[in-house]
Design a protein around this motif. Structure first.
Motif: not given
Length: 388
Positions: A221-225, A368-372
């Motif tokens: 998720f920290f990779v540029d989209s 991302y937060f829900l996924y985590l």
């Protein structure tokens, strides 16, 4: 698994001429059938035919050879006075003790069925039953009892254990039961052997790689989209877990009553990464839509500006006709005003394009937060189920 059996026959054979004595030996001799030793092998070692023969047994486990989860079977090697196609050479010697006990033992290999519960695989504990009974003698003729208690059997088996393979011996328990078909009940001596799997090999080769794939998906998720590297990376993780699921299918039996937790572990992680791939596709689509809107409007504005420049350059430079010059000047002013309006409209479209990008960023952060949180809750729940 190597199993050791120790059989004691307690015989109290009395004199056949004693008063009131009615033994099998006396009957055979009275009928004239006792001329040879062949008939002696078919008799129970008791003085009175109504007296049951007492048999004491012990079972010792010295190694575990194979446990087949797919076939639900347990390969064993036992020591007992019987004949099977797996048996070694029959022991021709017996030990007669001073109190009248006869001790004999033989070693043989056998494969028995063992119903396995693989719900907690590879952190599972299996219990296999061995039931011993006479095929022809009821409990009025043959009584089977354990010679040693469960703690002594477990201690002796662990002390004599010869292999350190995948399985660890926990304990051996004994119990008695009666089984009846049509006639008198038969004595049964049941040995319950409890085994524990050593899970280190499965943790290193299976559980840890799947967990690493999940951690890499979280880090992606920290990779540029803006580029396609993020989506390609996630698809690669999804394919890697698919390969591990094929390996898991070869390990576990297809007839398991409960879904193994390791299957739940892999399927849920596979699903989570699949949802993550779909979210990445959505975010890339929103970002691309915003970029497309801005680029199209910039192209239209540039075209309008070039038309204004051409019209201004194409206006007549002669001063002979003042009215013509004023007309061209008025047209140029109108074109400039139109360009200003187009620029304002372009800024509005740029804001709309930035709005799509902002929505994509918000979706990415919230997901991302829900996924985590979902990953943490799932792993904690699975850990409690694996180690209750």
């Amino acid at each position: 698994m190597y199993l050791g059996w120790l059989i004691f026959y307690l015989a109290s054979v009395g004199s056949p001429s004693a008063a009131g004595n009615c033994s099998y030996k006396a009957l055979i001799e009275h009928l004239g059938l006792g001329s040879g030793d062949v008939q002696m092998t078919s008799m129970r070692p008791v003085s009175m035919w109504e007296t049951p023969t007492l048999v004491y047994m012990d079972l010792y486990v010295t190694s575990i050879t194979e446990v087949n989860e797919k076939a639900q079977s347990l390969s064993t090697q036992v020591t007992i006075f019987i004949k099977t196609e797996f048996a070694t050479t029959e022991n021709q010697y017996v030990q007669l003790q001073n109190q009248g006990a006869v001790v004999t033992s033989n070693t043989l290999a056998a494969t028995t069925t063992c119903e396995m519960n693989l719900h907690q695989f590879p952190f599972d504990v299996q219990s296999c039953m061995f039931t011993l009974q006479s095929p022809i003698h009821s409990n009025k003729e043959l009584v089977i009892n354990p010679y040693s208690d469960a703690s002594f059997l477990t201690f002796s088996s662990k002390k004599a254990f010869q292999t350190q393979g995948e399985w660890e011996l926990l304990n051996i328990n004994t119990s008695k039961a009666n089984f009846s078909t049509l006639g008198d009940p038969h004595d049964q001596l049941i040995y319950k052997i409890t085994l524990k799997r050593r899970p280190l090999l499965y943790v290193i080769n299976f559980l840890m790689p799947v967990l690493y794939f999940l951690i890499l998906d979280l880090a992606s998720f920290f990779v540029d989209s803006t580029g396609g590297e993020k989506l390609g990376f996630k698809v690669t993780l999804l394919l890697s877990i698919s390969v591990l699921l094929l390996l898991l299918q070869d390990m576990l039996p297809s007839t398991a009553s409960d879904i193994p937790l390791i299957g739940v572990y892999c399927v849920v992680i596979f699903t989570l990464i699949g949802i993550s791939v779909l979210e990445t596709i959505l975010v890339n689509f929103l970002i691309a839509k915003g970029k497309t809107t801005v680029s199209v409007k910039k192209k239209e504005s540039s075209s309008a500006l070039s038309d204004v420049v051409k019209d201004t350059e194409g206006s007549p430079g002669s001063e002979t006709d003042r009215h013509e010059e004023q007309r061209y000047t008025s047209d140029a002013l109108k074109q400039i005003l139109g360009e200003l309006q187009a620029a304002a409209h372009l800024n509005e479209k740029e804001r709309k394009g930035l709005c799509w990008t902002r929505v994509a960023t918000i979706i990415d952060v919230v997901f991302y937060f829900l996924y985590l949180i979902t990953v943490i809750v799932f792993l904690l729940t699975l850990f409690k189920a694996w180690f209750p």
